[in-house]
Scaffold this active site. Structure first.
Site, PDB file in Angstrom:
ATOM      1  N   HIS A  47       0.830  -1.069  -0.024  1.00 36.65           N
ATOM      2  CA  HIS A  47       0.046  -0.057  -0.223  1.00 36.65           C
ATOM      3  C   HIS A  47       0.842   1.158   0.033  1.00 36.65           C
ATOM      4  O   HIS A  47       1.442   1.518   0.970  1.00 36.65           O
ATOM      5  CB  HIS A  47      -1.109  -0.005   1.177  1.00 36.65           C
ATOM      6  N   HIS A  92       1.602   5.477  -1.648  1.00 42.65           N
ATOM      7  CA  HIS A  92       1.189   6.503  -2.536  1.00 42.65           C
ATOM      8  C   HIS A  92       2.366   7.076  -3.167  1.00 42.65           C
ATOM      9  O   HIS A  92       3.341   7.530  -2.513  1.00 42.65           O
ATOM     10  CB  HIS A  92       0.634   7.687  -1.553  1.00 42.65           C
ATOM     11  N   LEU A  93       2.466   7.380  -4.456  1.00 47.17           N
ATOM     12  CA  LEU A  93       3.703   7.634  -5.040  1.00 47.17           C
ATOM     13  C   LEU A  93       3.441   9.207  -5.688  1.00 47.17           C
ATOM     14  O   LEU A  93       4.304   9.875  -6.123  1.00 47.17           O
ATOM     15  CB  LEU A  93       4.247   6.735  -6.327  1.00 47.17           C
ATOM     16  N   LYS A 146      -9.481  -0.524  -5.829  1.00 45.16           N
ATOM     17  CA  LYS A 146      -9.613   0.335  -4.604  1.00 45.16           C
ATOM     18  C   LYS A 146     -10.799   0.600  -4.240  1.00 45.16           C
ATOM     19  O   LYS A 146     -11.326   1.494  -5.057  1.00 45.16           O
ATOM     20  CB  LYS A 146      -8.355   1.204  -4.545  1.00 45.16           C
ATOM     21  N   HIS A 172     -10.340   0.719   1.858  1.00 44.70           N
ATOM     22  CA  HIS A 172     -10.306   1.985   2.981  1.00 44.70           C
ATOM     23  C   HIS A 172     -11.363   1.750   3.692  1.00 44.70           C
ATOM     24  O   HIS A 172     -12.457   2.331   3.508  1.00 44.70           O
ATOM     25  CB  HIS A 172     -10.050   3.234   2.370  1.00 44.70           C
ATOM     26  N   HIS A 204      -4.502  -0.837   5.972  1.00 46.15           N
ATOM     27  CA  HIS A 204      -4.040   0.033   7.097  1.00 46.15           C
ATOM     28  C   HIS A 204      -4.990  -0.243   8.309  1.00 46.15           C
ATOM     29  O   HIS A 204      -5.616   0.810   8.711  1.00 46.15           O
ATOM     30  CB  HIS A 204      -3.831   1.466   6.768  1.00 46.15           C
ATOM     31  N   ASP A 231       1.298   2.550   3.319  1.00 46.70           N
ATOM     32  CA  ASP A 231       0.644   3.804   3.241  1.00 46.70           C
ATOM     33  C   ASP A 231       1.377   5.208   3.492  1.00 46.70           C
ATOM     34  O   ASP A 231       1.002   6.110   3.885  1.00 46.70           O
ATOM     35  CB  ASP A 231      -0.521   4.030   4.495  1.00 46.70           C
ATOM     36  N   HIS A 236       3.140  14.651   1.679  1.00 45.03           N
ATOM     37  CA  HIS A 236       2.548  15.816   1.595  1.00 45.03           C
ATOM     38  C   HIS A 236       3.418  16.819   1.824  1.00 45.03           C
ATOM     39  O   HIS A 236       4.391  16.765   2.674  1.00 45.03           O
ATOM     40  CB  HIS A 236       1.181  16.222   2.443  1.00 45.03           C
TER      41      HIS A 236
HETATM   42  O1  DOR Z   1      -3.522   9.458   5.772  1.00 49.39           O
HETATM   43  C1  DOR Z   1      -3.477   9.218   4.499  1.00 49.39           C
HETATM   44  N1  DOR Z   1      -3.163   9.555   3.369  1.00 49.39           N
HETATM   45  N2  DOR Z   1      -4.590   8.223   4.320  1.00 49.39           N
HETATM   46  C2  DOR Z   1      -5.269   7.833   3.223  1.00 49.39           C
HETATM   47  O2  DOR Z   1      -6.081   7.069   3.151  1.00 49.39           O
HETATM   48  C3  DOR Z   1      -4.706   8.583   2.170  1.00 49.39           C
HETATM   49  C4  DOR Z   1      -3.491   9.201   2.241  1.00 49.39           C
HETATM   50  C5  DOR Z   1      -3.017  10.323   1.430  1.00 49.39           C
HETATM   51  O3  DOR Z   1      -3.185  10.021  -0.059  1.00 49.39           O
HETATM   52  O4  DOR Z   1      -2.519  11.249   1.287  1.00 49.39           O
HETATM   53 ZN    ZN Z   2      -3.386   4.941   1.583  1.00 51.73          ZN
END
Ligand code: DOR
Ligand code: ZN
Length: 346
Positions: free
Chosen positions: A14, A16-17, A100, A137, A175, A248, A252
């Protein structure tokens, strides 16, 4: 005394790129240690069709620094408009490894998620037929449900009904953050697995809120009370093959985290393996780390374990991790466990 541990190269089930400059910055952090990752499709706009997943995969591969090996496992974002035949074709070609489910409004970029579960029934039935897993999720988003109860209520109101009405559907509870999640997996032997993040093994809700609000510990599902963290630790280190690593890791930029309305996500790609070695060492379960990070995930997805290896070493001096990584979009803070870590990847 130096201690070392060699395991099959791990995968992240899991991740995020993102895209563009952020993708460029974070991809090497994962590819350095991990062979493959399940790539979350919550871009803007989301990765909904097989054609969009093909294009995104190509962007990921072209952002990969020369000499690095990494296989992005693509995922389609389920919407009420998803075409079951497009999903089946994307699976048959080998491109897509999961679909997803985001309940609408549950988290970052989930506005296109599902509101009416009857509308996605044909896709879920097709997935059960072809053996394509659904990554979930697991949070309800109803405004009358307390945010700390979202996961437990989701299991009762949404997940259990979906699994009962779609026999044979393989589901990954992503998660998980509660003992309710752990217990639900343990009670349902068939077609069910769960990922656990690194940060949910380390922080509870006090870490987010005590002594001032810590935006870099805020993620979704939000960390719960200590008893839940301990249940997750017990599950991850138990050797039960239904539990496997999904970081996960969700980058950001600092301005977007340290804001009056901060984004959810912990960025752990850089130090996840060292932190996991610390956690498993603390639990006297180092011999279970390879199952959790390298073997249980491939077994669930029906893929081979990576043939390469990764070596972790524990030394007498604390490991220094970068505080931030930089991207052309801005700096991204690396998850700080809040205690010294003596393990590192060699
Ligand atoms: O904390 C999170 N950030 N939970 C998620 O389900 C999405 C992810 C994100 O894409 O930033
Ligand atoms: Zn996620």
């Amino acid at each position: 005394m130096t201690q070392s541990l060699t395991i099959a190269r791990p995968d992240d089930w899991h991740l995020h790129l993102r895209d563009g400059a952020m993708l460029q910055a974070v991809l090497p952090e994962t590819a350095r240690h991990f062979g493959r990752a399940i790539i979350m499709p919550n871009l803007v706009p989301p990765v909904v069709t097989g054609a969009q997943a093909t294009a995104y995969r190509e962007r990921i591969l072209s952002a990969l620094p020369k000499g690095m090996q990494f296989d992005p496992l693509m995922v389609l974002y389920l919407t009420e408009q998803t075409d079951p035949d497009d999903v089946a074709a994307a699976h048959a070609s080998g491109l897509v490894k999961a679909v997803k489910l985001y309940p609408a409004g549950a988290t970052t970029n989930s506005a296109s998620g599902v509101q009416d579960f009857d509308k996605v029934r044909p896709t879920l039935e097709k997935m059960a037929e072809i053996g394509l897993p659904l990554c979930v999720h697991g949070e309800v988003t109803d405004s009358d449900i307390d945010i700390f109860d979202r996961e437990a209520v989701f299991i009762d109101r949404v997940l259990d009904p979906i699994r009962r009405t779609t026999p044979g559907l393989k589901v990954v509870m992503e998660h998980i953050t509660t003992s309710n999640g752990v217990e639900y997996v343990k009670a349902n032997a068939k077609d069910l697995g769960a990922t656990i993040t690194t940060h949910h093994l380390i922080i509870n809700r006090n870490h987010i809120l005590v002594g001032g609000i810590k935006p870099h510990y805020y993620c979704l599902p939000v960390a719960k009370r200590e008893s839940h963290r301990l249940a997750l630790r017990a599950a991850a280190t138990s050797g039960d093959a239904r539990f496997f690593l999904g970081t996960d890791s969700a980058p950001h930029t600092d301005p977007n985290k340290e804001s009056g309305c901060g984004c959810a996500g912990c960025f752990t790609a850089t130090n996840t393996m060292a932190l996991l070695a610390h956690v498993f060492d603390e639990e006297n379960a180092l011999e279970k780390l390879e199952g959790f990070a390298s073997q249980n995930g491939p077994a669930f997805y029906g893929l081979p374990v990576n043939s390469e290896t990764l070596t972790l070493r524990k030394s007498e001096t604390a490991t220094v991790f970068p505080e931030k990584i930089s991207s052309d979009d801005g700096p991204v803070t690396v998850f700080d466990p809040g205690f010294p870590v003596f393990w590192n990847v060699t």
